[in-house]
Design a protein around this motif. Sequence first.
Motif, PDB file in Angstrom:
ATOM      1  N   PRO A  75      29.912  -2.845  12.596  1.00 24.59           N
ATOM      2  CA  PRO A  75      30.347  -4.216  12.917  1.00 24.59           C
ATOM      3  C   PRO A  75      30.821  -4.996  11.693  1.00 24.59           C
ATOM      4  O   PRO A  75      31.737  -5.821  11.797  1.00 24.59           O
ATOM      5  N   SER A  76      30.223  -4.731  10.505  1.00 25.87           N
ATOM      6  CA  SER A  76      30.657  -5.471   9.311  1.00 25.87           C
ATOM      7  C   SER A  76      32.075  -5.067   8.910  1.00 25.87           C
ATOM      8  O   SER A  76      32.841  -5.887   8.377  1.00 25.87           O
ATOM      9  N   TYR A  77      32.414  -3.798   9.167  1.00 28.81           N
ATOM     10  CA  TYR A  77      33.778  -3.339   8.872  1.00 28.81           C
ATOM     11  C   TYR A  77      34.748  -3.954   9.872  1.00 28.81           C
ATOM     12  O   TYR A  77      35.857  -4.367   9.502  1.00 28.81           O
ATOM     13  N   HIS A  78      34.348  -4.046  11.130  1.00 30.50           N
ATOM     14  CA  HIS A  78      35.174  -4.691  12.156  1.00 30.50           C
ATOM     15  C   HIS A  78      35.427  -6.153  11.768  1.00 30.50           C
ATOM     16  O   HIS A  78      36.549  -6.661  11.930  1.00 30.50           O
ATOM     17  N   TYR A  79      34.395  -6.794  11.234  1.00 29.66           N
ATOM     18  CA  TYR A  79      34.534  -8.180  10.776  1.00 29.66           C
ATOM     19  C   TYR A  79      35.571  -8.264   9.649  1.00 29.66           C
ATOM     20  O   TYR A  79      36.437  -9.147   9.647  1.00 29.66           O
ATOM     21  N   TRP A  80      35.495  -7.315   8.697  1.00 27.44           N
ATOM     22  CA  TRP A  80      36.447  -7.309   7.574  1.00 27.44           C
ATOM     23  C   TRP A  80      37.871  -7.090   8.067  1.00 27.44           C
ATOM     24  O   TRP A  80      38.809  -7.733   7.588  1.00 27.44           O
ATOM     25  N   LEU A  81      38.045  -6.184   9.024  1.00 28.80           N
ATOM     26  CA  LEU A  81      39.385  -5.902   9.540  1.00 28.80           C
ATOM     27  C   LEU A  81      39.981  -7.105  10.272  1.00 28.80           C
ATOM     28  O   LEU A  81      41.197  -7.159  10.479  1.00 28.80           O
ATOM     29  N   ASN A  82      39.141  -8.050  10.651  1.00 32.20           N
ATOM     30  CA  ASN A  82      39.636  -9.257  11.329  1.00 32.20           C
ATOM     31  C   ASN A  82      39.835 -10.416  10.368  1.00 32.20           C
ATOM     32  O   ASN A  82      40.169 -11.518  10.801  1.00 32.20           O
ATOM     33  N   HIS A  83      39.653 -10.163   9.061  1.00 29.75           N
ATOM     34  CA  HIS A  83      40.005 -11.178   8.069  1.00 29.75           C
ATOM     35  C   HIS A  83      41.521 -11.338   8.025  1.00 29.75           C
ATOM     36  O   HIS A  83      42.272 -10.514   8.552  1.00 29.75           O
ATOM     37  N   ALA A  84      41.972 -12.385   7.354  1.00 28.79           N
ATOM     38  CA  ALA A  84      43.406 -12.593   7.138  1.00 28.79           C
ATOM     39  C   ALA A  84      43.960 -11.439   6.296  1.00 28.79           C
ATOM     40  O   ALA A  84      43.259 -10.901   5.430  1.00 28.79           O
ATOM     41  N   PRO A  85      45.209 -11.017   6.552  1.00 30.25           N
ATOM     42  CA  PRO A  85      45.794  -9.887   5.815  1.00 30.25           C
ATOM     43  C   PRO A  85      45.723 -10.044   4.302  1.00 30.25           C
ATOM     44  O   PRO A  85      45.445  -9.087   3.585  1.00 30.25           O
ATOM     45  N   GLU A  86      45.959 -11.276   3.807  1.00 34.89           N
ATOM     46  CA  GLU A  86      45.953 -11.465   2.362  1.00 34.89           C
ATOM     47  C   GLU A  86      44.555 -11.267   1.761  1.00 34.89           C
ATOM     48  O   GLU A  86      44.415 -10.836   0.612  1.00 34.89           O
ATOM     49  N   VAL A  87      43.507 -11.545   2.543  1.00 34.27           N
ATOM     50  CA  VAL A  87      42.138 -11.321   2.072  1.00 34.27           C
ATOM     51  C   VAL A  87      41.865  -9.831   1.965  1.00 34.27           C
ATOM     52  O   VAL A  87      41.341  -9.343   0.956  1.00 34.27           O
ATOM     53  N   ARG A  88      42.240  -9.077   3.009  1.00 37.44           N
ATOM     54  CA  ARG A  88      42.045  -7.618   2.987  1.00 37.44           C
ATOM     55  C   ARG A  88      42.857  -6.991   1.857  1.00 37.44           C
ATOM     56  O   ARG A  88      42.374  -6.110   1.141  1.00 37.44           O
ATOM     57  N   ARG A  89      44.097  -7.455   1.709  1.00 33.54           N
ATOM     58  CA  ARG A  89      44.965  -6.884   0.669  1.00 33.54           C
ATOM     59  C   ARG A  89      44.380  -7.145  -0.717  1.00 33.54           C
ATOM     60  O   ARG A  89      44.391  -6.264  -1.580  1.00 33.54           O
TER      61      ARG A  89
END
Length: 251
Positions: free
Chosen positions: A135-149
């Motif tokens: 679930p924590s990874y799912h949460y990260w994948l739902n961050h804004a693209p610029e945050v993940r990048r």
Amino acid sequence: MISYEYPLNERIRTLLRLEDLFLKLAHFTANSGPQDHHIALLTLFETLEVASRADLKVDLVQELERQRQILVSFRNNPEISEEALAGALYEIEQASTGLLAMAGKIGQYLRENEWLMSIRSRAAIPGGVCEFDLPSYHYWLNHAPEVRRRDIEGWLSPMAPIRDGLGIVLRLLRASGHPENQLARAGAYQLTMAGRSAQMLRVRVPRSEPVVPEISANKYALNIRFLLPETVARPRVAERDVAFELTFCSL
């Protein structure tokens, strides 16, 4: 023309694999979709695995130093552009400095990140990174693209000296050879090496030729078979003459 590169030792094989992985990382990180960044993260784990297999940093530093000494010997040569030579030397020195500044085992900072390693271990299981598994990874994948990048670039940046160093070595390796036109009669080509040394072969085939080279080589002989790229049946040798370009590359 389509180029096929065939490494003739384990060191060049590792560099080519890492180059491919770094290119994929750059591609998927630059995109914005969650699935693009998921693939980028899986590619980062592959990069970590390949980079850890050999004393890569030492090999790159030694090769860059060898190339630097070769380039220095060209100074004051009227046939060599001093500006181009200075640029190449600067690039090599910058890459060497970055590699020497790397401390410890390559990617150790990633192995010490428990969150990333939990994703890596679950990713080895088919379908193992579903939202109910991580679930924590799912949460990260739902961050804004610029945050993940920004996160991915931060995890990747300590390995940038490896990427830059191998890029220089492979560029010099590719530039070292002189292409020769060859003909594979009835789809087969053989050559006795006769003391010829090389670290990599490059085979270039016209895009209009629906064939794929199958290459095998050792210090005694080179064999190339051109196969029809069947996707259903077993590949068959193209039983016709195939014109191609062959380059022996060696530093």
